[in-house]
Motif scaffolding. Sequence first.
Motif, PDB file in Angstrom:
ATOM      1  N   SER A   1      -3.912  -8.189 -10.232  1.00  0.00           N
ATOM      2  CA  SER A   1      -4.542  -9.280  -9.486  1.00  0.00           C
ATOM      3  C   SER A   1      -5.953  -8.894  -9.075  1.00  0.00           C
ATOM      4  O   SER A   1      -6.227  -7.734  -8.790  1.00  0.00           O
TER       5      SER A   1
ATOM      6  N   SER B   1       4.988  -5.312  -3.587  1.00  0.00           N
ATOM      7  CA  SER B   1       5.454  -5.522  -2.215  1.00  0.00           C
ATOM      8  C   SER B   1       6.511  -6.615  -2.172  1.00  0.00           C
ATOM      9  O   SER B   1       6.400  -7.624  -2.861  1.00  0.00           O
TER      10      SER B   1
ATOM     11  N   LYS C   1       5.555 -10.135  -0.759  1.00  0.00           N
ATOM     12  CA  LYS C   1       4.823 -11.008  -1.671  1.00  0.00           C
ATOM     13  C   LYS C   1       5.862 -11.587  -2.640  1.00  0.00           C
ATOM     14  O   LYS C   1       7.030 -11.747  -2.274  1.00  0.00           O
TER      15      LYS C   1
ATOM     16  N   CYS D   1       1.062  -6.452  -7.550  1.00  0.00           N
ATOM     17  CA  CYS D   1       1.053  -7.351  -6.384  1.00  0.00           C
ATOM     18  C   CYS D   1       0.528  -8.734  -6.745  1.00  0.00           C
ATOM     19  O   CYS D   1      -0.526  -8.848  -7.369  1.00  0.00           O
TER      20      CYS D   1
ATOM     21  N   THR E   1       0.835  -1.201   0.000  1.00  0.00           N
ATOM     22  CA  THR E   1       0.000   0.000   0.000  1.00  0.00           C
ATOM     23  C   THR E   1       0.871   1.253   0.000  1.00  0.00           C
ATOM     24  O   THR E   1       0.591   2.218  -0.727  1.00  0.00           O
TER      25      THR E   1
ATOM     26  N   LEU F   1       2.323   1.817  -3.452  1.00  0.00           N
ATOM     27  CA  LEU F   1       1.301   2.328  -4.378  1.00  0.00           C
ATOM     28  C   LEU F   1       0.971   3.786  -4.059  1.00  0.00           C
ATOM     29  O   LEU F   1       0.862   4.623  -4.961  1.00  0.00           O
TER      30      LEU F   1
ATOM     31  N   GLN G   1      -5.025  -2.590 -11.743  1.00  0.00           N
ATOM     32  CA  GLN G   1      -4.678  -3.644 -10.783  1.00  0.00           C
ATOM     33  C   GLN G   1      -4.671  -4.983 -11.503  1.00  0.00           C
ATOM     34  O   GLN G   1      -5.678  -5.395 -12.051  1.00  0.00           O
TER      35      GLN G   1
ATOM     36  N   ASP H   1      -0.603  -2.011 -10.603  1.00  0.00           N
ATOM     37  CA  ASP H   1      -0.433  -2.629  -9.285  1.00  0.00           C
ATOM     38  C   ASP H   1      -0.112  -4.091  -9.568  1.00  0.00           C
ATOM     39  O   ASP H   1      -0.981  -4.868  -9.954  1.00  0.00           O
TER      40      ASP H   1
HETATM   41  C1  LIG Z   1      -1.443  -6.914  -1.116  1.00  0.00           C
HETATM   42  C2  LIG Z   1      -1.964  -5.985  -2.121  1.00  0.00           C
HETATM   43  C3  LIG Z   1      -1.892  -4.599  -1.947  1.00  0.00           C
HETATM   44  C4  LIG Z   1      -1.416  -3.959  -0.663  1.00  0.00           C
HETATM   45  O1  LIG Z   1      -0.267  -4.450  -0.163  1.00  0.00           O
HETATM   46  P1  LIG Z   1       0.029  -4.451   1.425  1.00  0.00           P
HETATM   47  O2  LIG Z   1       1.442  -4.894   1.460  1.00  0.00           O
HETATM   48  O3  LIG Z   1      -0.913  -5.404   2.053  1.00  0.00           O
HETATM   49  O4  LIG Z   1      -0.134  -3.066   1.904  1.00  0.00           O
HETATM   50  C5  LIG Z   1      -2.352  -3.804  -2.971  1.00  0.00           C
HETATM   51  N1  LIG Z   1      -2.864  -4.319  -4.088  1.00  0.00           N
HETATM   52  C6  LIG Z   1      -2.971  -5.651  -4.285  1.00  0.00           C
HETATM   53  C7  LIG Z   1      -3.553  -6.177  -5.555  1.00  0.00           C
HETATM   54  C8  LIG Z   1      -2.516  -6.519  -3.318  1.00  0.00           C
HETATM   55  O5  LIG Z   1      -2.616  -7.825  -3.504  1.00  0.00           O
END
Ligand SMILES: *Cc1c(COP(=O)(O)O)cnc(C)c1O
Length: 432
Positions: free
Chosen positions: A181, A237, A240, A216, A101, A104, A179, A214
């Motif tokens: 995912s 992140s 992840k 993630c 977060t 982002l 985004q 995004d």
């Molecule tokens: C996990 C995630 C976030 C936020 O990440 P955090 O490390 O939990 O703050 C944002 N976007 C997506 C798609 C995510 O999977």
Amino acid sequence: MMQQQMRTIYSQLGITEEVYAFGAKIEADLKERFAAIDAMAEWNQLKVIRAMQENRVSAECFNHTSGYGYNDLGRDTLEKVYASCFRGEDALVRPQITCGTHALALALMSNLRPGDELLSPVGKPYDTLEEVIGIRPSKGSLAEYGVTYRQVDLLADGGFDYDKIKKTISAKTKLVTIQRSKGYATRPTLSVAKIGELIAFIKKIKPDVICMVDNCYGEFVEEREPLEVGADMIVGSLIKNPGGGLAPIGGYIVGKKECVENAAYRLTSPGLGKEVGASLGVIQSFYQGFFLAPTVVAGALKGAVFAANIFERLGCEVVPNGSESRHDIIQAVAFQNPDALIAFCEGIQAAAPVDSYVTPEPWAMPGYDSDVIMAAGAFVQGSSIELSADGPLKPPYAAYFQGGLTWYHAKFGILKSLQNLKDRNLVKIGVL
Ligand SMILES: *Cc1c(COP(=O)(O)O)cnc(C)c1O
């Protein structure tokens, strides 16, 4: 002999013959899928090694730095490695970026100015971004700084609403956030190819708009990353996928030089930018985690595919389904029954290397409108590249499950969950 030993150790860990055999049958049917996942890991492993070699990673890169962190060779080289591997001009990869977060928020706040507009053409973004943007009023949000927000939802079939996107792009539109995912929503995860189509469409209407992805949960799942299909910036992140389970903290932004530079001046200070920010003791784990990430992601993907096939066979709705192609590591399983959701999460917890003896309990987590149950026995707190599951206690009683540093651990976790469900008479393992 090995087969017998295997059954014995599974039995010592609480997996009955019946559950073991059921899992073995499902696994046998997944040989081709698993071979494709292994090939992807091989490709991405070589991409990482090539990036490390091109940028002359050396033992000196692992030295600890403190204080201002001027001339931090390890930090600067790692940022080059990320930029090479993900095909960006530059990168910011820092332990000072505390989570996804934060990464982002940093990318958005540093590249938007008062009067600009932000557009999400793929529906509502991840929960925590609602407060960053100001969809839910929040201190310090983009809205407070006079950045407006527009959103175009996906069509009912999951496709892009091109007409509406075209109408929504205006002279004010400065940045588009996409985004990859699905996160914890029900929409499909976007493939890199689909993201490329969307970006091409947007850039045709407005070539100078910044397209941010995004990323993630998406890193190393496919052969390409979004910068290779026209994105200007990708964000994610380190607890992840790209941290490979070893990075204890951190986030990254990779992309156009100007975008990364803006982010660096916002992270530290105008005038300082990338020049400061000691890497303290964590930099080796960033390198080593990135090196391991392709195989770690492969293990997590095998676990997700295995779970999808097991629970699909048992009649649960699973997203993605057992045979669909994968674009992230998240697996949703809808149990339609709170006891089954709880039994599943308890199984994941009981399979963990850390905290296996504790029982997860549903609790009223801030920001959620129902109790949530979470299972994680992780080396890094909150890490979701490690085997973890959570689910809100409300219909459809779905578990969102992801991670597993090794395929064998993911497999054990799923078998343990299945065993739990079976022992409580919540599923019947039918004839295959
Ligand atoms: C996990 C995630 C976030 C936020 O990440 P955090 O490390 O939990 O703050 C944002 N976007 C997506 C798609 C995510 O999977």
